[in-house]
Design a protein around this motif. Sequence first.
Motif, PDB file in Angstrom:
ATOM      1  N   THR A  88       0.802  -1.225   0.000  1.00 37.61           N
ATOM      2  CA  THR A  88       0.000   0.000   0.000  1.00 37.61           C
ATOM      3  C   THR A  88       0.837   1.278   0.000  1.00 37.61           C
ATOM      4  OG1 THR A  88      -0.148  -0.043   2.420  1.00 37.61           O
ATOM      5  CG2 THR A  88      -1.942  -1.115   1.182  1.00 37.61           C
ATOM      6  N   GLU A  89       2.134   1.153  -0.189  1.00 42.20           N
ATOM      7  CA  GLU A  89       2.988   2.341  -0.252  1.00 42.20           C
ATOM      8  C   GLU A  89       4.082   2.128  -1.287  1.00 42.20           C
ATOM      9  OE1 GLU A  89       5.781   5.258   2.493  1.00 42.20           O
ATOM     10  OE2 GLU A  89       4.431   3.848   3.475  1.00 42.20           O
ATOM     11  N   ALA A  90       4.339   3.190  -2.055  1.00 43.02           N
ATOM     12  CA  ALA A  90       5.374   3.130  -3.079  1.00 43.02           C
ATOM     13  C   ALA A  90       6.021   4.506  -3.212  1.00 43.02           C
ATOM     14  CB  ALA A  90       4.776   2.704  -4.423  1.00 43.02           C
ATOM     15  N   ARG A  91       7.257   4.484  -3.652  1.00 42.15           N
ATOM     16  CA  ARG A  91       7.959   5.722  -3.982  1.00 42.15           C
ATOM     17  C   ARG A  91       8.254   5.675  -5.472  1.00 42.15           C
ATOM     18  NH1 ARG A  91       9.014   8.845   0.263  1.00 42.15           N
ATOM     19  NH2 ARG A  91       8.977   7.855   2.304  1.00 42.15           N
ATOM     20  N   ALA A  92       8.110   6.831  -6.113  1.00 44.26           N
ATOM     21  CA  ALA A  92       8.322   6.882  -7.558  1.00 44.26           C
ATOM     22  C   ALA A  92       9.081   8.149  -7.912  1.00 44.26           C
ATOM     23  CB  ALA A  92       6.987   6.839  -8.299  1.00 44.26           C
ATOM     24  N   VAL A  93       9.878   8.037  -8.960  1.00 43.89           N
ATOM     25  CA  VAL A  93      10.550   9.189  -9.549  1.00 43.89           C
ATOM     26  C   VAL A  93      10.079   9.255 -10.993  1.00 43.89           C
ATOM     27  CG1 VAL A  93      12.762  10.235 -10.173  1.00 43.89           C
ATOM     28  CG2 VAL A  93      12.562   8.928  -8.037  1.00 43.89           C
ATOM     29  N   SER A  94       9.546  10.421 -11.371  1.00 45.77           N
ATOM     30  CA  SER A  94       9.009  10.624 -12.715  1.00 45.77           C
ATOM     31  C   SER A  94       9.606  11.897 -13.292  1.00 45.77           C
ATOM     32  CB  SER A  94       7.485  10.777 -12.673  1.00 45.77           C
ATOM     33  OG  SER A  94       6.885   9.698 -12.001  1.00 45.77           O
ATOM     34  N   TYR A  95       9.842  11.881 -14.594  1.00 48.44           N
ATOM     35  CA  TYR A  95      10.386  13.049 -15.281  1.00 48.44           C
ATOM     36  C   TYR A  95       9.336  13.621 -16.222  1.00 48.44           C
ATOM     37  CZ  TYR A  95      14.944  12.050 -13.411  1.00 48.44           C
ATOM     38  OH  TYR A  95      15.991  11.864 -12.548  1.00 48.44           O
ATOM     39  N   CYS A  96       9.343  14.950 -16.355  1.00 45.92           N
ATOM     40  CA  CYS A  96       8.315  15.625 -17.142  1.00 45.92           C
ATOM     41  C   CYS A  96       8.904  16.881 -17.782  1.00 45.92           C
ATOM     42  CB  CYS A  96       7.154  16.000 -16.225  1.00 45.92           C
ATOM     43  SG  CYS A  96       5.745  16.746 -17.051  1.00 45.92           S
ATOM     44  N   LEU A  97       8.511  17.141 -19.013  1.00 48.76           N
ATOM     45  CA  LEU A  97       8.829  18.389 -19.696  1.00 48.76           C
ATOM     46  C   LEU A  97       7.546  19.215 -19.712  1.00 48.76           C
ATOM     47  CD1 LEU A  97      10.813  20.124 -21.361  1.00 48.76           C
ATOM     48  CD2 LEU A  97       9.933  18.954 -23.392  1.00 48.76           C
ATOM     49  N   VAL A  98       7.603  20.422 -19.166  1.00 49.07           N
ATOM     50  CA  VAL A  98       6.436  21.291 -19.071  1.00 49.07           C
ATOM     51  C   VAL A  98       6.682  22.532 -19.922  1.00 49.07           C
ATOM     52  CG1 VAL A  98       4.933  22.605 -17.525  1.00 49.07           C
ATOM     53  CG2 VAL A  98       6.031  20.493 -16.707  1.00 49.07           C
TER      54      VAL A  98
END
Length: 147
Positions: A88-98
């Motif tokens: 029920t718990e996770a860590r995530a790293v996401s990349y985004c161009l805005v």
Amino acid sequence: MSFNESAERQAIKTVVDVFSNLADDKRVAEQMPLFTQDAAVNTYIGGELVFAMKGHGEISKVFTDYLAQFSKVYHLNGQQTVDFQSETEARAVSYCLVKLVGETDGKPGLLEHSVRYQDRFVKEADGQWRIAERTAEFLISETRTLA
């Protein structure tokens, strides 16, 4: 990787993608269910903390005020890694161009950010993954006039 873990990774990725799609349309109120009620969001630009938000009310106000400056908003999501801490718990790293189009000195301008989101997700009782904590790091920012 089990099928279940694969499905959970996709569910988390979907939260990030839906967040971006809604941001592009400035549908901030519809973004709020993607966060836990007491979510915390900290935004850093150039290494400096510029926004510290807690809860739907603060997050919604800051997002709405920020996006109001721009006539067009565009997010392009890239790679994402997810590390499950438990079921029920996770860590995530996401990349985004805005990309944000606004006006500077009466001329259309483009503000472009390369962003890294470091998120802590929780899977709540309704079975939905939500962002409980987000650190948004605007790593590279560039402004230019549009033709």
